[in-house]
Every structure is written in C-alpha cells, then in structure tokens.
Design a protein around this motif. Sequence first.
Motif, PDB file in Angstrom:
ATOM      1  N   ASP A 116      -1.084   4.601  -0.587  1.00  0.00           N
ATOM      2  CA  ASP A 116      -2.127   5.378   0.093  1.00  0.00           C
ATOM      3  C   ASP A 116      -3.462   4.694  -0.206  1.00  0.00           C
ATOM      4  O   ASP A 116      -3.484   3.548  -0.679  1.00  0.00           O
ATOM      5  CB  ASP A 116      -2.102   6.858  -0.340  1.00  0.00           C
ATOM      6  CG  ASP A 116      -2.197   7.031  -1.848  1.00  0.00           C
ATOM      7  OD1 ASP A 116      -2.926   6.240  -2.483  1.00  0.00           O
ATOM      8  OD2 ASP A 116      -1.542   7.948  -2.394  1.00  0.00           O
ATOM      9  N   GLU A 117      -4.576   5.363   0.039  1.00  0.00           N
ATOM     10  CA  GLU A 117      -5.880   4.706  -0.084  1.00  0.00           C
ATOM     11  C   GLU A 117      -6.174   4.194  -1.486  1.00  0.00           C
ATOM     12  O   GLU A 117      -6.823   3.163  -1.664  1.00  0.00           O
ATOM     13  CB  GLU A 117      -6.998   5.679   0.333  1.00  0.00           C
ATOM     14  CG  GLU A 117      -7.102   5.854   1.843  1.00  0.00           C
ATOM     15  CD  GLU A 117      -8.361   6.617   2.223  1.00  0.00           C
ATOM     16  OE1 GLU A 117      -9.152   6.946   1.307  1.00  0.00           O
ATOM     17  OE2 GLU A 117      -8.558   6.867   3.415  1.00  0.00           O
ATOM     18  N   LYS A 118      -5.715   4.904  -2.512  1.00  0.00           N
ATOM     19  CA  LYS A 118      -6.072   4.534  -3.885  1.00  0.00           C
ATOM     20  C   LYS A 118      -4.853   4.124  -4.741  1.00  0.00           C
ATOM     21  O   LYS A 118      -4.985   3.964  -5.945  1.00  0.00           O
ATOM     22  CB  LYS A 118      -6.780   5.726  -4.565  1.00  0.00           C
ATOM     23  CG  LYS A 118      -8.155   6.034  -3.999  1.00  0.00           C
ATOM     24  CD  LYS A 118      -9.125   4.895  -4.325  1.00  0.00           C
ATOM     25  CE  LYS A 118     -10.532   5.190  -3.826  1.00  0.00           C
ATOM     26  NZ  LYS A 118     -11.207   6.214  -4.590  1.00  0.00           N
ATOM     27  N   ARG A 119      -3.698   3.971  -4.088  1.00  0.00           N
ATOM     28  CA  ARG A 119      -2.512   3.581  -4.856  1.00  0.00           C
ATOM     29  C   ARG A 119      -1.782   2.424  -4.164  1.00  0.00           C
ATOM     30  O   ARG A 119      -1.633   2.414  -2.942  1.00  0.00           O
ATOM     31  CB  ARG A 119      -1.553   4.754  -5.040  1.00  0.00           C
ATOM     32  CG  ARG A 119      -2.097   5.853  -5.957  1.00  0.00           C
ATOM     33  CD  ARG A 119      -1.034   6.881  -6.263  1.00  0.00           C
ATOM     34  NE  ARG A 119      -0.476   7.451  -5.030  1.00  0.00           N
ATOM     35  CZ  ARG A 119       0.674   8.100  -4.962  1.00  0.00           C
ATOM     36  NH1 ARG A 119       1.416   8.245  -6.046  1.00  0.00           N
ATOM     37  NH2 ARG A 119       1.103   8.596  -3.810  1.00  0.00           N
ATOM     38  N   LYS A 134     -11.099   1.448  -5.834  1.00  0.00           N
ATOM     39  CA  LYS A 134     -11.502   1.550  -4.423  1.00  0.00           C
ATOM     40  C   LYS A 134     -10.367   1.023  -3.551  1.00  0.00           C
ATOM     41  O   LYS A 134      -9.541   0.231  -3.998  1.00  0.00           O
ATOM     42  CB  LYS A 134     -12.789   0.766  -4.181  1.00  0.00           C
ATOM     43  CG  LYS A 134     -12.702  -0.706  -4.524  1.00  0.00           C
ATOM     44  CD  LYS A 134     -14.036  -1.383  -4.312  1.00  0.00           C
ATOM     45  CE  LYS A 134     -13.965  -2.870  -4.673  1.00  0.00           C
ATOM     46  NZ  LYS A 134     -15.261  -3.534  -4.463  1.00  0.00           N
ATOM     47  N   SER A 135     -10.337   1.470  -2.316  1.00  0.00           N
ATOM     48  CA  SER A 135      -9.243   1.087  -1.420  1.00  0.00           C
ATOM     49  C   SER A 135      -9.351  -0.378  -1.026  1.00  0.00           C
ATOM     50  O   SER A 135     -10.443  -0.953  -0.972  1.00  0.00           O
ATOM     51  CB  SER A 135      -9.249   1.973  -0.172  1.00  0.00           C
ATOM     52  OG  SER A 135     -10.460   1.796   0.548  1.00  0.00           O
ATOM     53  N   PRO A 182       0.822  -1.225   0.000  1.00  0.00           N
ATOM     54  CA  PRO A 182       0.000   0.000   0.000  1.00  0.00           C
ATOM     55  C   PRO A 182       0.849   1.265   0.000  1.00  0.00           C
ATOM     56  O   PRO A 182       1.856   1.349   0.704  1.00  0.00           O
ATOM     57  CB  PRO A 182      -0.807  -0.125   1.293  1.00  0.00           C
ATOM     58  CG  PRO A 182       0.004  -1.015   2.169  1.00  0.00           C
ATOM     59  CD  PRO A 182       0.692  -1.975   1.262  1.00  0.00           C
ATOM     60  N   ARG A 205      -3.139   2.325  -9.704  1.00  0.00           N
ATOM     61  CA  ARG A 205      -4.198   3.207  -9.193  1.00  0.00           C
ATOM     62  C   ARG A 205      -5.486   2.391  -9.087  1.00  0.00           C
ATOM     63  O   ARG A 205      -5.937   1.798 -10.070  1.00  0.00           O
ATOM     64  CB  ARG A 205      -4.381   4.412 -10.106  1.00  0.00           C
ATOM     65  CG  ARG A 205      -3.131   5.276 -10.174  1.00  0.00           C
ATOM     66  CD  ARG A 205      -3.360   6.568 -10.930  1.00  0.00           C
ATOM     67  NE  ARG A 205      -2.153   7.356 -10.979  1.00  0.00           N
ATOM     68  CZ  ARG A 205      -1.737   8.157 -10.011  1.00  0.00           C
ATOM     69  NH1 ARG A 205      -2.465   8.283  -8.903  1.00  0.00           N
ATOM     70  NH2 ARG A 205      -0.608   8.848 -10.122  1.00  0.00           N
ATOM     71  N   SER A 263      -7.728  -3.185   1.930  1.00  0.00           N
ATOM     72  CA  SER A 263      -7.022  -3.254   3.210  1.00  0.00           C
ATOM     73  C   SER A 263      -5.664  -3.935   3.046  1.00  0.00           C
ATOM     74  O   SER A 263      -5.443  -4.714   2.106  1.00  0.00           O
ATOM     75  CB  SER A 263      -7.859  -4.013   4.234  1.00  0.00           C
ATOM     76  OG  SER A 263      -7.923  -5.383   3.891  1.00  0.00           O
TER      77      SER A 263
END
Length: 346
Positions: free
Chosen positions: A144-147, A168-169, A142, A165, A171
């Motif tokens: 960030d949330e979208k990358r 959606k995120s 991971p 990219r 976990s």
Amino acid sequence: MKIDGRKLKILQAIIHNYIINAEPIGSRTISKKYDLGVSPATIRNEMSDLEELGFLLQPHTSAGRIPSNKAYRLYVDKLTENQNLTKEKLNKLDKNMLEKIGRIEELIENSASILSKLTNYTSLAIAPQFKLSKIKHIQLVPVDEKRVLLVIVTHSGIVKNTILRLEKSISNKDLNIISNILTENLKDEMIGSIGTILENDMSHNIYEYKDVLDSLITTINNSFNSIDTIESYSNGITKIFNFPEYNDIDKAKSFISFIQNKDNVIDMLVNNELANNHNLGISIGEENTYEEIKNCSLITATYKVNGKIIGKIGVIGPTRMEYSKVIPVVQRLSLDLSNILKRYFE
C-alpha cells in the motif's frame, strides 16, 4: 578400584545385551552367551565390583543388572568400535542425498528423513542461517502507500520476505528501479556482510535515488537481521513407541511434545557441546539439560562450509541406543551435507 580389561569385557557384554534385549542380565547368562573365558562366579564378583563403581544398576531384586549412564559414557568413549557402513547403505545414502538439492530447506529436511530411516531413531536437524547465503535477486513489491514487501532470493534457493514500513510513499516505477539497483550492487554478496555495503557503498554512487535509498537502508538492514532465523526439522518422532522404555503413554507423550517444539530442538542441538571427536557431540541421560530427555541419548554432528559450522544433524533415542551403528551414520551424513552445501555456497 580400577577398571581392568576383564571388567571392561564383562561391562561391554552387559551393555551389548541390554541394547539388544532391554532386559537385565545375570552372571550365568553372560557366561553362556559370551565367551569370556571365566566362570559365572568370577563374572558375578566382577559385576558386584562394577555395581560398586557405579557402572551397573540392579532394577529389581533379581540377580540381573543393567548399565548405568556412567557405563554408557565409558562405552562410548572407550569401548565402541564404530561399524563401517555397508557399501549398499553408502550407495543408498548418496543416492537419496542427491535426489532433493533444489533448495536448502528440502535438502536438510530430506537428510533428517534419511537419517531416521537408516537408524530407526528420531532424527533432528537445524538448517544454515540465512546470513550465510549469497544474494541472487532482490525485489520490492508495493503493498500500500506506506508498506513494501521486500523479497530476497538467494543462490542456495532460500526465499525470504518481510514487510517494510516507509516514511513516505514510493512509486511502482521507482520501486522497480531501486530493486534493480539493489540486485546489481548486492548480487553474489553474502547476506551477513551487506549491512556495510548498504551503509558505505550504495547511496554515494547513485545520486538520483540517494534520498530514497537513504530512507530505505536502515529499514532493509534491520529486516535482514529480523528474518535471519534458524529453521529446525525432525523426523520419525513416533518411533519412540518402538522402545519398551516408552510403553508408558504419558512418558511417550512428554517426549513427543518436547520434540515437536522447534525452540526445544534448536536449543538442544545448538547447546550439545559434549564433543567426542570429529565434530561429534554425544550427551547421555542426565547429561541432557531438559528433564524430558534425561532418559535419552543425543548424538549430533556438525556440517560445515569453508571450515565454518553452519548447522547440525543428529538422532535422539533411549540411552540403550546402538551407538556403534548410529555414530558412523550420523558422521557420514554430516560429511555428505558439508560437501553438498559447499557447492551451494561457493
């Protein structure tokens, strides 16, 4: 007018002399230095015929002549008797080739260095394309949330990474699970063939993560294609200063600038299709596409795995190159590379 045996011997003597001395030579000097069994007057007449046929040039008003590009082409195609490498050089070549085989990039770069040292010319090489490697491990990390960072490790030691990219995120836990799924299903598969596996075989068998995998498959597949670049290497670029043809600093700078451009090196090696024999390519002077190397000769040889060409290695230098010494070195090095890489990919 035909090129008979006597003309060929005289032409070979002139080429040999110019390769060594970089100076025009006249009929009297040829008669003294080379036992051709004919008089200076006969040699002079034959040289006049060779000039008329386009094999010799007269750079100054003196009686001396130098070979033309046409002469070098004839020399390479008909006259050159490739010298066998000495046992000492072969042992040195094998030892150095095997010193660095941890990663393919190191092997190719080291091979270019060895080639430059053995020939005293500038060496060039292009590495195997990424798609020919087999997967050892895949990891999604991971950012960030979208990358997400996609890291691919191959059996041949190549490591590639690219940013994905996401729509959606996902976990961290799921990313690790998906990484393991990808590794388990794609391990030992060749990079170039995994698109079909991703699209046809994966998500159908892993229902729990089907939606996530479906969203990733296209992105991952596109990423594999985008990072499949060709790497190029060069060594001994400044050796061009050793040759009187490049005493002109502007001419030398133009050559160095050209070779330092990786796109030029890749294009030059990929398109050197003037095949001679045994997967050998030789382009001389005006046969080269680029203006910056029209006073040079380029000698390349391919290296293969399972009969497929996966890269090239070679040397570039002035047209009065020592072809009979350079050609067997380039051929031997490409053969050794093929043998070592065969072990990598298999």
